[in-house]
Design a protein around this motif. Structure first.
Motif, PDB file in Angstrom:
ATOM      1  N   VAL A  46       0.908  -1.238  -0.156  1.00 47.24           N
ATOM      2  CA  VAL A  46      -0.004   0.062   0.101  1.00 47.24           C
ATOM      3  C   VAL A  46       0.814   0.988  -0.133  1.00 47.24           C
ATOM      4  O   VAL A  46       1.730   1.234   0.789  1.00 47.24           O
ATOM      5  N   PRO A  47       0.674   1.951  -1.172  1.00 46.63           N
ATOM      6  CA  PRO A  47       1.542   3.331  -1.065  1.00 46.63           C
ATOM      7  C   PRO A  47       1.326   4.285  -0.029  1.00 46.63           C
ATOM      8  O   PRO A  47       0.281   4.106   0.598  1.00 46.63           O
ATOM      9  N   ASN A  48       2.269   4.830   0.710  1.00 47.36           N
ATOM     10  CA  ASN A  48       2.109   5.792   1.705  1.00 47.36           C
ATOM     11  C   ASN A  48       1.068   7.011   1.641  1.00 47.36           C
ATOM     12  O   ASN A  48       0.073   6.811   2.599  1.00 47.36           O
ATOM     13  N   ASN A  50      -1.875   6.352   0.102  1.00 51.79           N
ATOM     14  CA  ASN A  50      -3.244   5.816   0.321  1.00 51.79           C
ATOM     15  C   ASN A  50      -3.331   5.064   1.603  1.00 51.79           C
ATOM     16  O   ASN A  50      -4.362   4.466   2.095  1.00 51.79           O
ATOM     17  N   MET A  51      -2.571   4.977   2.585  1.00 49.07           N
ATOM     18  CA  MET A  51      -2.335   4.498   3.861  1.00 49.07           C
ATOM     19  C   MET A  51      -3.480   4.529   4.724  1.00 49.07           C
ATOM     20  O   MET A  51      -4.182   3.823   5.298  1.00 49.07           O
ATOM     21  N   LYS A  52      -3.739   5.917   4.821  1.00 48.63           N
ATOM     22  CA  LYS A  52      -4.966   6.215   5.888  1.00 48.63           C
ATOM     23  C   LYS A  52      -6.298   5.709   5.216  1.00 48.63           C
ATOM     24  O   LYS A  52      -6.856   5.162   5.945  1.00 48.63           O
ATOM     25  N   ASP A  53      -6.234   5.715   4.121  1.00 50.82           N
ATOM     26  CA  ASP A  53      -7.671   5.542   3.575  1.00 50.82           C
ATOM     27  C   ASP A  53      -7.827   4.063   3.483  1.00 50.82           C
ATOM     28  O   ASP A  53      -9.156   3.586   3.811  1.00 50.82           O
ATOM     29  N   VAL A  54      -7.013   3.240   3.081  1.00 53.42           N
ATOM     30  CA  VAL A  54      -6.970   1.755   3.146  1.00 53.42           C
ATOM     31  C   VAL A  54      -7.082   1.402   4.638  1.00 53.42           C
ATOM     32  O   VAL A  54      -7.982   0.367   4.787  1.00 53.42           O
ATOM     33  N   GLY A  55      -6.392   2.043   5.474  1.00 50.70           N
ATOM     34  CA  GLY A  55      -6.421   1.641   6.975  1.00 50.70           C
ATOM     35  C   GLY A  55      -7.961   1.788   7.365  1.00 50.70           C
ATOM     36  O   GLY A  55      -8.610   0.911   8.180  1.00 50.70           O
ATOM     37  N   ILE A  56      -8.439   2.945   7.030  1.00 47.46           N
ATOM     38  CA  ILE A  56      -9.729   3.189   7.553  1.00 47.46           C
ATOM     39  C   ILE A  56     -10.971   2.325   6.795  1.00 47.46           C
ATOM     40  O   ILE A  56     -11.699   1.827   7.566  1.00 47.46           O
ATOM     41  N   MET A  57     -10.760   1.928   5.426  1.00 49.12           N
ATOM     42  CA  MET A  57     -11.433   0.808   4.855  1.00 49.12           C
ATOM     43  C   MET A  57     -11.539  -0.514   5.688  1.00 49.12           C
ATOM     44  O   MET A  57     -12.324  -0.958   6.035  1.00 49.12           O
ATOM     45  N   ILE A  58     -10.329  -0.920   5.958  1.00 48.71           N
ATOM     46  CA  ILE A  58     -10.011  -2.033   6.604  1.00 48.71           C
ATOM     47  C   ILE A  58     -10.744  -2.071   8.079  1.00 48.71           C
ATOM     48  O   ILE A  58     -11.419  -3.209   8.387  1.00 48.71           O
ATOM     49  N   LEU A  59     -10.451  -1.115   8.405  1.00 46.71           N
ATOM     50  CA  LEU A  59     -11.196  -1.032   9.979  1.00 46.71           C
ATOM     51  C   LEU A  59     -12.586  -0.962   9.929  1.00 46.71           C
ATOM     52  O   LEU A  59     -13.223  -1.671  10.707  1.00 46.71           O
ATOM     53  N   ASN A  60     -13.082  -0.487   8.855  1.00 46.12           N
ATOM     54  CA  ASN A  60     -14.528  -0.385   8.741  1.00 46.12           C
ATOM     55  C   ASN A  60     -15.056  -1.762   8.471  1.00 46.12           C
ATOM     56  O   ASN A  60     -16.101  -1.855   8.963  1.00 46.12           O
ATOM     57  N   PHE A  61     -14.318  -2.628   7.636  1.00 47.05           N
ATOM     58  CA  PHE A  61     -14.917  -3.775   7.523  1.00 47.05           C
ATOM     59  C   PHE A  61     -14.955  -4.627   8.656  1.00 47.05           C
ATOM     60  O   PHE A  61     -15.611  -5.547   9.031  1.00 47.05           O
ATOM     61  N   TYR A  93     -12.463 -16.186  14.892  1.00 50.65           N
ATOM     62  CA  TYR A  93     -11.329 -15.180  14.724  1.00 50.65           C
ATOM     63  C   TYR A  93      -9.857 -15.530  14.870  1.00 50.65           C
ATOM     64  O   TYR A  93      -9.108 -15.109  14.387  1.00 50.65           O
ATOM     65  N   SER A  94      -9.839 -16.768  15.554  1.00 44.00           N
ATOM     66  CA  SER A  94      -8.482 -17.245  15.578  1.00 44.00           C
ATOM     67  C   SER A  94      -7.947 -17.684  14.286  1.00 44.00           C
ATOM     68  O   SER A  94      -6.863 -17.022  13.680  1.00 44.00           O
ATOM     69  N   LEU A  95      -8.761 -18.391  13.202  1.00 42.34           N
ATOM     70  CA  LEU A  95      -8.519 -18.821  11.967  1.00 42.34           C
ATOM     71  C   LEU A  95      -7.986 -17.294  11.197  1.00 42.34           C
ATOM     72  O   LEU A  95      -7.289 -17.238  10.247  1.00 42.34           O
ATOM     73  N   ALA A  96      -9.170 -16.283  11.429  1.00 48.07           N
ATOM     74  CA  ALA A  96      -9.021 -15.059  10.656  1.00 48.07           C
ATOM     75  C   ALA A  96      -7.583 -14.543  11.026  1.00 48.07           C
ATOM     76  O   ALA A  96      -6.929 -14.121  10.009  1.00 48.07           O
ATOM     77  N   ASN A  97      -7.109 -14.489  12.314  1.00 51.73           N
ATOM     78  CA  ASN A  97      -6.078 -14.172  12.620  1.00 51.73           C
ATOM     79  C   ASN A  97      -4.872 -14.730  11.998  1.00 51.73           C
ATOM     80  O   ASN A  97      -3.974 -13.972  11.496  1.00 51.73           O
ATOM     81  N   ILE A  98      -4.849 -15.698  11.869  1.00 51.52           N
ATOM     82  CA  ILE A  98      -3.617 -16.693  11.550  1.00 51.52           C
ATOM     83  C   ILE A  98      -3.555 -16.380   9.938  1.00 51.52           C
ATOM     84  O   ILE A  98      -2.683 -16.142   9.358  1.00 51.52           O
ATOM     85  N   GLY A  99      -4.867 -16.581   9.304  1.00 53.72           N
ATOM     86  CA  GLY A  99      -4.998 -16.071   7.930  1.00 53.72           C
ATOM     87  C   GLY A  99      -4.440 -14.840   7.572  1.00 53.72           C
ATOM     88  O   GLY A  99      -3.830 -14.366   6.555  1.00 53.72           O
ATOM     89  N   ASN A 100      -4.730 -13.693   8.436  1.00 54.06           N
ATOM     90  CA  ASN A 100      -4.367 -12.156   8.234  1.00 54.06           C
ATOM     91  C   ASN A 100      -2.858 -12.080   8.277  1.00 54.06           C
ATOM     92  O   ASN A 100      -2.109 -11.313   7.354  1.00 54.06           O
ATOM     93  N   ALA A 101      -2.216 -13.157   8.909  1.00 56.44           N
ATOM     94  CA  ALA A 101      -0.742 -13.194   8.636  1.00 56.44           C
ATOM     95  C   ALA A 101      -0.221 -13.453   7.341  1.00 56.44           C
ATOM     96  O   ALA A 101       1.031 -13.247   7.058  1.00 56.44           O
ATOM     97  N   PHE A 102      -0.806 -14.080   6.420  1.00 52.36           N
ATOM     98  CA  PHE A 102      -0.548 -14.506   5.071  1.00 52.36           C
ATOM     99  C   PHE A 102      -1.197 -13.697   4.083  1.00 52.36           C
ATOM    100  O   PHE A 102      -0.986 -14.144   2.858  1.00 52.36           O
ATOM    101  N   VAL A 103      -1.684 -12.643   4.078  1.00 54.00           N
ATOM    102  CA  VAL A 103      -2.408 -11.751   3.169  1.00 54.00           C
ATOM    103  C   VAL A 103      -1.283 -11.188   2.507  1.00 54.00           C
ATOM    104  O   VAL A 103      -0.329 -10.576   2.790  1.00 54.00           O
ATOM    105  N   THR A 104      -1.538 -11.028   1.049  1.00 52.62           N
ATOM    106  CA  THR A 104      -0.671 -10.320   0.307  1.00 52.62           C
ATOM    107  C   THR A 104      -1.311  -9.167  -0.581  1.00 52.62           C
ATOM    108  O   THR A 104      -0.712  -8.451  -1.294  1.00 52.62           O
ATOM    109  N   ASN A 105      -2.475  -8.796  -0.411  1.00 50.12           N
ATOM    110  CA  ASN A 105      -3.060  -7.910  -0.831  1.00 50.12           C
ATOM    111  C   ASN A 105      -4.388  -7.206  -0.186  1.00 50.12           C
ATOM    112  O   ASN A 105      -4.672  -7.730   1.049  1.00 50.12           O
ATOM    113  N   ILE A 106      -4.812  -5.852  -0.425  1.00 49.52           N
ATOM    114  CA  ILE A 106      -5.913  -5.423   0.181  1.00 49.52           C
ATOM    115  C   ILE A 106      -7.048  -6.240   0.361  1.00 49.52           C
ATOM    116  O   ILE A 106      -7.731  -6.091   1.414  1.00 49.52           O
TER     117      ILE A 106
END
Length: 179
Positions: A46-48, A50-61, A93-106
């Motif tokens: 994520v480019p710097n 776009n960092m804020k907008d992407v972070g807010i979007m992910i937090l909203n999800f 949420y445990s599996l989601a967290n473990i999966g989160n460690a391996f994400v490669t895109n938004i």
């Protein structure tokens, strides 16, 4: 049976431990994204600017997941039983967290946080309902305080873990703690 000063039975103490540790991991998970947001989003490209907008979007999800999970697991707990649904929500949420460690895109990051939110809301709502229904009136206040106090230590732990470990490790720790 050995009784505590608040007359908790061994079974009730076990219930408190399960609920408190679940809430500990809940709070850890809620705050780990905030603690690891910049490092993790940079790592997936994520480019710097776009960092804020992407972070807010992910937090909203993640927050949308909390709303969905509250309703979903609340209904399921009424139909299938509190304890069973409590453990399913922790697994989600445990599996989601473990999966989160391996994400490669938004999109993958967003989906992982959505499912983490769904599981988180289930754990907290179901655990507190379980406690309220299982204890008598004079035990509920101290039990809720114990669960909350231990749970809030999850936030402290998230900050400490984030300061010392790579972002992927932080998510794996959260997932393993839940499991």
């Amino acid at each position: 049976k050995v009784k505590s000063p608040y007359n908790f039975t061994g079974t009730q103490l076990l219930m408190l431990i399960v609920a408190a540790l679940g809430y500990f991991v809940d709070v850890y998970d809620l705050l780990i994204f905030s603690s690891e947001r910049i490092e993790s989003l940079q790592a997936i490209g994520v480019p710097n600017e776009n960092m804020k907008d992407v972070g807010i979007m992910i937090l909203n999800f993640q927050m949308a997941g909390l709303i969905i999970g509250g309703f979903l697991f609340g209904i399921l707990a009424d139909k299938l039983g509190r304890l069973r649904v409590l453990f399913v929500s922790i697994l989600v949420y445990s599996l989601a967290n473990i999966g989160n460690a391996f994400v490669t895109n938004i999109p993958a990051f967003t989906i992982a946080r959505l499912f983490a939110g769904i599981g988180l809301a289930g754990e907290l709502g179901v655990a507190l309902s379980w406690i309220s229904e299982s204890l008598d009136r004079r035990q509920r206040t101290i039990a809720t305080m114990i669960v909350s106090a231990i749970g809030l230590m999850g936030g402290v732990t998230a900050a400490l873990v984030a300061a010392r470990f790579h972002w992927q490790t932080s998510y794996i720790i959260g997932g393993v703690l839940g499991l």
